[in-house]
Scaffold this motif. Structure first.
Motif, mmCIF file in Angstrom:
data_model
loop_
_atom_site.group_PDB
_atom_site.id
_atom_site.type_symbol
_atom_site.label_atom_id
_atom_site.label_comp_id
_atom_site.label_asym_id
_atom_site.label_seq_id
_atom_site.Cartn_x
_atom_site.Cartn_y
_atom_site.Cartn_z
ATOM 1 N N TYR A 109 4.190 -6.182 0.883
ATOM 2 C CA TYR A 109 4.018 -4.898 0.395
ATOM 3 C C TYR A 109 2.879 -4.317 1.014
ATOM 4 O O TYR A 109 2.398 -5.084 2.141
ATOM 5 N N SER A 110 3.716 -2.376 1.850
ATOM 6 C CA SER A 110 2.708 -2.635 2.747
ATOM 7 C C SER A 110 1.101 -1.749 1.757
ATOM 8 O O SER A 110 -0.002 -1.302 2.979
ATOM 9 N N HIS A 111 0.858 -1.512 1.346
ATOM 10 C CA HIS A 111 -0.486 -0.807 0.504
ATOM 11 C C HIS A 111 -0.533 -2.081 -1.404
ATOM 12 O O HIS A 111 -0.017 -2.139 -1.867
ATOM 13 N N PHE A 112 -1.918 -2.452 -1.424
ATOM 14 C CA PHE A 112 -1.802 -2.873 -2.853
ATOM 15 C C PHE A 112 -3.455 -2.850 -3.109
ATOM 16 O O PHE A 112 -4.151 -2.203 -2.224
ATOM 17 N N THR B 17 4.306 3.119 -2.013
ATOM 18 C CA THR B 17 3.962 3.943 -2.060
ATOM 19 C C THR B 17 2.607 3.726 -1.653
ATOM 20 O O THR B 17 1.621 3.507 -2.837
ATOM 21 N N GLY B 18 1.543 5.018 -0.567
ATOM 22 C CA GLY B 18 0.153 4.396 -0.871
ATOM 23 C C GLY B 18 -0.744 4.830 -2.315
ATOM 24 O O GLY B 18 -2.134 4.400 -2.623
ATOM 25 N N ASN B 19 -0.466 6.316 -2.185
ATOM 26 C CA ASN B 19 -1.150 6.519 -3.337
ATOM 27 C C ASN B 19 -0.766 6.567 -4.748
ATOM 28 O O ASN B 19 -1.463 7.144 -5.971
ATOM 29 N N ALA C 165 -9.398 -1.192 -2.160
ATOM 30 C CA ALA C 165 -7.188 -1.128 -2.199
ATOM 31 C C ALA C 165 -8.026 -1.129 -0.560
ATOM 32 O O ALA C 165 -8.602 -1.230 0.697
ATOM 33 N N TYR C 166 -6.112 -1.879 -0.124
ATOM 34 C CA TYR C 166 -5.157 -1.496 1.045
ATOM 35 C C TYR C 166 -4.258 -0.964 1.416
ATOM 36 O O TYR C 166 -2.920 -1.358 0.688
ATOM 37 N N VAL C 167 -4.433 0.491 2.048
ATOM 38 C CA VAL C 167 -3.715 1.378 1.728
ATOM 39 C C VAL C 167 -3.813 2.072 3.680
ATOM 40 O O VAL C 167 -5.092 1.802 4.173
ATOM 41 N N GLU C 168 -2.576 2.143 4.031
ATOM 42 C CA GLU C 168 -2.470 2.179 5.423
ATOM 43 C C GLU C 168 -3.572 1.336 6.785
ATOM 44 O O GLU C 168 -3.754 2.073 7.348
ATOM 45 N N GLU C 169 -2.885 0.305 5.914
ATOM 46 C CA GLU C 169 -3.876 -0.395 7.451
ATOM 47 C C GLU C 169 -5.660 -0.287 7.357
ATOM 48 O O GLU C 169 -6.282 -0.314 7.956
ATOM 49 N N ASP D 6 -10.462 9.115 -5.089
ATOM 50 C CA ASP D 6 -9.973 11.129 -4.770
ATOM 51 C C ASP D 6 -9.468 10.079 -3.260
ATOM 52 O O ASP D 6 -8.956 11.325 -3.226
ATOM 53 N N ALA D 7 -10.559 9.630 -2.571
ATOM 54 C CA ALA D 7 -9.388 10.379 -1.238
ATOM 55 C C ALA D 7 -8.229 9.531 -1.453
ATOM 56 O O ALA D 7 -7.363 9.671 -0.625
ATOM 57 N N LEU D 8 -8.174 8.503 -2.077
ATOM 58 C CA LEU D 8 -6.864 7.702 -1.922
ATOM 59 C C LEU D 8 -5.899 8.501 -2.894
ATOM 60 O O LEU D 8 -4.723 8.014 -1.938
ATOM 61 N N ILE D 9 -6.126 8.963 -3.066
ATOM 62 C CA ILE D 9 -4.482 10.137 -4.138
ATOM 63 C C ILE D 9 -4.532 11.264 -3.188
ATOM 64 O O ILE D 9 -3.498 11.385 -2.869
ATOM 65 N N ALA D 10 -5.329 11.450 -2.256
ATOM 66 C CA ALA D 10 -5.353 12.931 -1.273
ATOM 67 C C ALA D 10 -4.401 11.517 0.288
ATOM 68 O O ALA D 10 -4.178 12.493 1.225
ATOM 69 N N VAL D 11 -4.618 10.458 0.382
ATOM 70 C CA VAL D 11 -3.845 10.448 1.381
ATOM 71 C C VAL D 11 -2.266 10.051 0.764
ATOM 72 O O VAL D 11 -1.495 9.673 0.312
#
Length: 172
Positions: free
Chosen positions: A20-23, A87-89, A110-114, A124-129
Motif C-alpha cells: 500500500y502507498s499510504h497508511f 489514496t492518501g487523504n 500517518a505515512y502519506v506520499e513518502e 487537516d494537513a492530511l485532508i488537504a494532501v
C-alpha cells in the motif's frame, strides 16, 4: 502466541505495508463492537483496509519493510490500528467524519506520499494532501487553460467578423 505465529503476522503486516502507498496509525480503543463494526464497514466502502496489530509486531514489520518509517516508532504506544489505502487523504476524511460522532478513531501518525505526519493536529494537513491523480488532473487543467482561452477568443473573433460581413452584405 508462538514465535512461528508471530513471524506469520509480521510477514503479513510487512507485505501490506510494502504493497500500500499510504497508511495511518490510529487508536480505536474505547469503541464498542457496534461502533467498531460501523467503522469497518465505512472503511470497506472507501477502499480502506483496517487492521489491528500489536505494537511490537508492527514495529518489526516496519523495520523489515521497504518504507523509511523510523519516525513512526514513537507512535507505537497504547492500542494501535492501521488503515491501509491507495489514496492518501481518504482515511483522514474518514477519521474526521467518524470522530465527530464517536470521538474515535484518534490519529497517531500517518505515512502519506513518502512523508511522515505525527499527531492528531496533522489531520487537516492530511485532508488537504492531493493524490497523484488529482495533481496530474490539476496540471492537465493548467496546460489546457491557455489553449481553451485562445480557442474561445478565436471563436468570438470569428463571430464578430461574421457579424460585420452580414451587416455589410445587408447594406448593399
Amino acid at each position: 502466541m508462538k514465535s512461528t505465529e508471530k513471524k506469520v503476522i509480521i510477514d503479513n503486516l510487512k507485505d501490506q505495508i510494502d504493497s500500500y502507498s499510504h497508511f495511518y496509525l490510529t487508536d480505536i480503543s474505547g469503541l464498542n463492537a457496534e461502533d467498531t463494526s460501523s467503522l469497518r464497514r465505512l472503511c470497506f466502502k472507501q477502499d480502506v483496509k483496517l487492521v489491528v496489530a500489536k505494537n511490537t509486531l508492527l514495529r518489526k514489520a516496519l523495520e523489515g519493510s521497504s518504507k523509511n518509517a523510523e519516525e513512526l516508532y514513537d507512535a507505537l504506544k497504547g492500542n494501535t490500528s492501521i488503515m491501509f489505502t491507495e489514496t492518501g487523504n481518504v482515511p483522514a476524511k474518514l477519521i474526521k467524519d467518524f470522530s465527530k460522532k464517536y470521538k474515535k478513531p484518534v490519529l497517531k501518525a500517518a505515512y502519506v506520499e513518502e512523508s511522515v505526519y505525527m499527531g492528531e493536529n496533522q489531520l487537516d494537513a492530511l485532508i488537504a494532501v492531493k493524490s497523484k491523480n488529482e495533481l496530474i488532473g490539476d496540471v492537465v487543467a493548467l496546460l489546457q487553460s491557455p489553449m481553451q482561452t485562445l480557442l474561445s477568443q478565436l471563436q468570438s473573433g470569428g463571430n464578430t467578423i461574421h457579424g460585420v460581413l452580414e451587416t455589410l452584405k445587408e447594406r448593399e
